[in-house]
Design an enzyme around this catalytic site. Sequence first.
Site, PDB file in Angstrom:
ATOM      1  N   ASP A  76      -9.010 -13.993  -9.418  1.00  0.00           N
ATOM      2  CA  ASP A  76     -10.224 -13.351  -8.935  1.00  0.00           C
ATOM      3  C   ASP A  76     -10.054 -12.875  -7.500  1.00  0.00           C
ATOM      4  OD1 ASP A  76     -10.218 -16.177  -8.264  1.00  0.00           O
ATOM      5  OD2 ASP A  76     -12.282 -15.930  -7.548  1.00  0.00           O
ATOM      6  N   GLU A 135     -11.752 -18.988  -7.630  1.00  0.00           N
ATOM      7  CA  GLU A 135     -11.397 -19.558  -6.339  1.00  0.00           C
ATOM      8  C   GLU A 135     -12.209 -18.934  -5.214  1.00  0.00           C
ATOM      9  OE1 GLU A 135      -9.286 -20.329  -2.572  1.00  0.00           O
ATOM     10  OE2 GLU A 135      -9.780 -18.396  -3.477  1.00  0.00           O
ATOM     11  N   GLU A 136     -12.527 -17.645  -5.350  1.00  0.00           N
ATOM     12  CA  GLU A 136     -13.267 -16.952  -4.304  1.00  0.00           C
ATOM     13  C   GLU A 136     -14.768 -17.172  -4.416  1.00  0.00           C
ATOM     14  OE1 GLU A 136     -11.708 -15.877  -1.970  1.00  0.00           O
ATOM     15  OE2 GLU A 136      -9.854 -14.868  -2.503  1.00  0.00           O
ATOM     16  N   GLU A 164      -1.247 -19.344  -2.062  1.00  0.00           N
ATOM     17  CA  GLU A 164      -2.149 -18.698  -1.103  1.00  0.00           C
ATOM     18  C   GLU A 164      -1.349 -18.022   0.015  1.00  0.00           C
ATOM     19  OE1 GLU A 164      -5.318 -18.154  -0.961  1.00  0.00           O
ATOM     20  OE2 GLU A 164      -6.006 -19.351  -2.667  1.00  0.00           O
TER      21      GLU A 164
END
Length: 376
Positions: A76, A135-136, A164
Amino acid sequence: MTDAIDPIALLEELIACPSITPEEGGAQAVLERALTGLGFDVTRLVSGEAPHGPVPNLFATRGSAGPHFAFAGHTDVVPPGKGWATDPFKAETKGGLLYGRGAVDMKGSIAAFIAAVSRAPDLGGTLSFIITGDEEGLAIHGTRALMDWMAERSIVPDMILVGEPTSQNRLGDTIKIGRRGSVNMWIDVIGRQAHVAYPHEGDNPLRRLFKIGTRLHELDLDDGDEWFQPSNLEVITVDVGNQATNVIPGEAHLRLNIRFNVHHTGNELVERVRAIVEEEAPGARFEAIVSGEAFLTEPGPLSDLVGAAIGEVTGLTPELSTGGGTSDARFLHTLCPIVEFGLLNATMHKLDEAVAVEDVRSLTEIYGSILRRALG
């Protein structure tokens, strides 16, 4: 033998998927095809319901022997916003930079890792991918749901690498071995609305809210330590929603965030703030959400392994850091040793997000070295 995957071609395909949280946008379907072609068993999971779901997640695994190495990441992306010089969901390369939403955070590292796997056909042990689509966002139905699914099947990796974007100035200059925790709090003080000329008929909630704010500002949380900077409490907003010049407001609202290190837990900090609120404004509404706890993976075999791979390809000795925001490592660290390493983070979440093409290729080499050291 499967043909080696070009990380740039795969990245371009992933960028073309408008996977704004929590939409999958076709990105995990792209991963499923690539990983199935590399001999992985792929499971697609959908977790949660509206308003914070449904969230698409993916788990892929290959092998059954030890050790078990896992790569974690997310498909995402944040909304692109207006003002891009290119189409954010159509990869475009100019001057050696590949532009597109997610190029850095973090479709680039996913593409590099899959490409690295395709170039290392003789790996032993077990290799897995833990990929979320949240995750966002609030991260309620993403990695935590995957971890529950893994626990039901007794799946526990021996080490995890999160892709990341950790590099600061050059690819390979920084590895994250821990993260600070984060907690959000909302404080609503209720008063009584009245005309400002008749203050005895009203009860201005801002007086109590200002006292709370002063005491919060004076809190001395800690001085940090060898690995962590001092914890910090920041008031994010104070609102009354009062459009008039002659009205005492009936309510006042304060929101704060604390980024804290391993000297605290989220619940401990919640109770400290709650006590202040109850003393200064009895009856005020108080709500708190701990987004994640602080953690540290002590320097050791995993960070040494990743550092050696970086040195082999770039000649750099990476700094070990705990700086920055949060990531899904805040959940996964409970399973096993975990570190984070990926691309330069300079343009993540910004307009015209871009990655150097050569950095993606170099990251593929680094990830390949990591795989050989961990499972070769």
